[in-house]
Design a protein around this motif. Structure first.
Motif, short mmCIF file in Angstrom:
data_model
loop_
_atom_site.label_atom_id
_atom_site.label_comp_id
_atom_site.label_asym_id
_atom_site.label_seq_id
_atom_site.Cartn_x
_atom_site.Cartn_y
_atom_site.Cartn_z
N LEU A 290 6.25 39.99 -17.61
CA LEU A 290 6.92 39.90 -16.31
C LEU A 290 8.00 40.96 -16.19
O LEU A 290 8.12 41.65 -15.16
N GLU A 291 8.80 41.11 -17.23
CA GLU A 291 9.89 42.09 -17.20
C GLU A 291 9.35 43.52 -17.18
O GLU A 291 9.99 44.41 -16.61
N ALA A 292 8.18 43.76 -17.77
CA ALA A 292 7.57 45.09 -17.73
C ALA A 292 7.22 45.50 -16.30
O ALA A 292 7.12 46.69 -15.99
N LYS A 293 7.05 44.51 -15.41
CA LYS A 293 6.77 44.77 -14.00
C LYS A 293 8.04 44.71 -13.15
O LYS A 293 7.97 44.76 -11.92
N GLY A 294 9.20 44.56 -13.79
CA GLY A 294 10.45 44.46 -13.05
C GLY A 294 10.75 43.07 -12.56
O GLY A 294 11.65 42.87 -11.75
N GLU A 295 10.03 42.08 -13.08
CA GLU A 295 10.21 40.70 -12.64
C GLU A 295 10.89 39.90 -13.75
O GLU A 295 11.58 40.45 -14.60
N GLY A 296 10.72 38.58 -13.73
CA GLY A 296 11.28 37.74 -14.78
C GLY A 296 12.80 37.86 -14.87
O GLY A 296 13.50 37.86 -13.86
N HIS A 297 13.31 37.98 -16.08
CA HIS A 297 14.76 38.03 -16.30
C HIS A 297 15.38 39.32 -15.75
O HIS A 297 16.59 39.36 -15.51
N LEU A 298 14.56 40.36 -15.54
CA LEU A 298 15.13 41.61 -15.02
C LEU A 298 15.56 41.49 -13.57
O LEU A 298 16.32 42.33 -13.08
N HIS A 299 15.09 40.47 -12.84
CA HIS A 299 15.54 40.25 -11.47
C HIS A 299 17.05 40.03 -11.44
O HIS A 299 17.71 40.31 -10.45
N ALA A 300 17.58 39.48 -12.53
CA ALA A 300 19.02 39.19 -12.58
C ALA A 300 19.82 40.35 -13.15
O ALA A 300 21.04 40.28 -13.21
N LEU A 301 19.14 41.41 -13.56
CA LEU A 301 19.79 42.47 -14.31
C LEU A 301 20.17 43.62 -13.39
O LEU A 301 19.35 44.46 -13.03
N THR A 302 21.43 43.67 -12.97
CA THR A 302 21.99 44.80 -12.24
C THR A 302 23.10 45.36 -13.11
O THR A 302 24.16 44.77 -13.22
N LEU A 303 22.83 46.48 -13.74
CA LEU A 303 23.76 47.00 -14.73
C LEU A 303 25.02 47.54 -14.07
O LEU A 303 24.95 48.43 -13.23
N PRO A 304 26.18 47.00 -14.41
CA PRO A 304 27.43 47.58 -13.91
C PRO A 304 27.75 48.85 -14.67
O PRO A 304 27.11 49.16 -15.66
N VAL A 312 18.38 42.83 -27.23
CA VAL A 312 17.20 42.30 -26.55
C VAL A 312 16.07 42.07 -27.55
O VAL A 312 16.00 42.73 -28.59
N SER A 313 15.20 41.12 -27.21
CA SER A 313 13.94 41.00 -27.93
C SER A 313 12.83 41.33 -26.95
O SER A 313 12.84 40.90 -25.80
N VAL A 314 11.87 42.14 -27.41
CA VAL A 314 10.87 42.72 -26.53
C VAL A 314 9.48 42.52 -27.10
O VAL A 314 9.24 42.76 -28.29
N ARG A 315 8.58 42.08 -26.25
CA ARG A 315 7.18 41.95 -26.66
C ARG A 315 6.63 43.34 -26.97
O ARG A 315 6.81 44.28 -26.21
N GLU A 316 5.92 43.45 -28.07
CA GLU A 316 5.50 44.74 -28.61
C GLU A 316 4.69 45.57 -27.62
O GLU A 316 4.93 46.77 -27.46
N ASP A 317 3.74 44.95 -26.92
CA ASP A 317 2.87 45.71 -26.03
C ASP A 317 3.54 46.05 -24.69
O ASP A 317 2.94 46.70 -23.84
N CYS A 318 4.79 45.61 -24.49
CA CYS A 318 5.53 45.92 -23.26
C CYS A 318 6.72 46.85 -23.52
O CYS A 318 7.53 47.09 -22.62
N GLU A 319 6.82 47.34 -24.76
CA GLU A 319 8.01 48.09 -25.17
C GLU A 319 8.27 49.31 -24.29
O GLU A 319 9.40 49.53 -23.84
N ASN A 320 7.24 50.12 -24.03
CA ASN A 320 7.46 51.36 -23.28
C ASN A 320 7.93 51.09 -21.86
O ASN A 320 8.88 51.72 -21.37
N GLU A 321 7.27 50.15 -21.16
CA GLU A 321 7.63 49.88 -19.78
C GLU A 321 9.05 49.31 -19.67
O GLU A 321 9.81 49.65 -18.77
#
Length: 370
Positions: A290-304, A312-321
């Motif tokens: 979900l986060e690799a598509k810009g969804e999931g927890h990244l919806h809440a992520l607006t970096l100040p 962070v912990s990242v699923r291996e096959d989504c690392e690049n995105e």
């Protein structure tokens, strides 16, 4: 691969030179040559350009330039067209097409390991990191451009106009993020591994160690719920105080997420980022498809700016995105790595947190004269 990259690099340079004069014919030739080069060597950026409604709207804007700018050269019934205005509008279209296609390719190139290694070798590490973060936002921005003209389709005009406003605001918000990302991106320490490899456990242990060292931790973890040796769902846990809530359960059709859980997570993540200066490090656990598509927890992520460091912990096959979306990983370790690899990872994060704290420490009080 290297031959294709070199070919596209030469083609990009030639096409950029053709764009410099601002001539309509040269700009059209530049855009055409670049699209042809991508068709021959790398078709993925071309797929991102498939936005028929967006390009139709852009062409209509170009025609509008012919109606509104310059002295009328042609009369077509009630319409008076200006050659100067029409050429200016078409120049905008061809330059926009070339720029979007170029950025789509560059966003892939800048995160290439060989390119990053070369940037580091010549002493431009921070510049390379900033470019990675900036180009990482380009696919996300293109997604927003693709979606904006579709807002409220199949609805009445009044309702559609009301829906277009938040779509435009969303587009501007991501454009601002793109501009901000030209600054130094956040420090990201990533635990990477496949599902079930122990990513959450390792992140929890690291967060506890850092908390015991006196660092103020924020964010969330996402521990799994097991029953009879099988994973049946997930919980959410607030790193700062251990508060938790049920988040997802496995059903016949797959994992079903709780809307209340998403809201709970967004609130805790937003609170952690809003507390810049009060939180030393923010934890984001289980970033995956979900986060690799810009969804999931990244919806809440607006970096100040400045952003607190991320663990962070990242699923291996989504690392690049995911690295394109939140910034390159400054340090990384595999979830199942031995202690002699995990300990240097923790030490690197601890050292960075110490340096950030010392940089932002308040100055000592001035001595008053007796």
């Amino acid at each position: 691969m290297k031959h294709r990259r070199a070919f596209l690099g030469v083609a990009a340079t030639v096409c950029i030179v053709l764009q410099l004069k601002g001539d309509l014919r040269l700009s059209a030739l530049s855009a055409g040559l670049w699209l042809l080069a991508l068709a021959c060597a790398d078709r993925q950026p071309l797929r991102r350009l498939w936005m028929p409604r967006f390009w139709l709207l852009t062409l209509l804007m170009a025609l509008g330039s012919g109606l509104l700018l310059g002295k009328a050269d042609w009369v077509l019934g009630p319409f008076k067209l200006s050659k100067f205005g029409l050429e200016a509008g078409l120049l905008m279209v061809f330059r926009g097409l070339f720029l979007f296609a170029l950025m789509g390719w560059a966003s892939k190139l800048i995160v290439d390991k060989d390119v990053q290694r070369a940037i580091h070798k010549i002493g431009l590490s921070k510049f390379g990191n900033a470019l990675s973060a900036a180009f990482g936002f380009v696919p996300l921005l293109l997604e927003r451009v693709r979606v904006a003209p579709l807002a409220g389709r199949n609805k009445r005009m009044g309702a559609r106009l009301r829906l277009l406003y938040p779509a435009a605001v969303d587009l501007v918000r991501y454009a601002v993020l793109l501009a901000r990302s030209l600054e130094i991106p956040p420090f990201v320490a990533a635990v990477v591994g496949p599902p079930g490899s122990g990513k959450t456990t390792l992140v929890q242990n690291i967060a506890k160690q850092l908390s015991a060292d006196g660092f103020r931790m924020g964010g969330i973890t996402q521990p799994a719920i097991h029953k009879g040796g099988a994973r049946i769902g997930y919980q959410l846990s607030h790193v700062a105080n251990g508060e938790g809530v049920d988040f997802a359960h496995r059903e016949e059709n797959g994992i079903v997420f709780s809307e209340e859980g998403w809201r709970w997570a967004r609130l805790r993540i937003n609170t952690s980022f809003a507390a810049v200066g009060s939180v030393d490090c923010v934890v984001l656990d289980e970033l995956g498809r979900l986060e690799a598509k810009g969804e999931g927890h990244l919806h809440a992520l607006t970096l100040p700016q400045p952003s607190p460091p991320l663990l962070v912990s990242v699923r291996e096959d989504c690392e690049n995105e995911i690295s394109k979306r939140i910034g390159p990983f400054a340090v990384k370790v595999a979830a199942g790595a031995p202690p002699d690899e995990i300990n240097p990872f923790i030490e690197a994060l601890r050292k960075h947190l110490h340096s950030v704290r010392s940089n932002f420490a308040p100055p000592p009080p001035k001595e008053t004269e007796q």
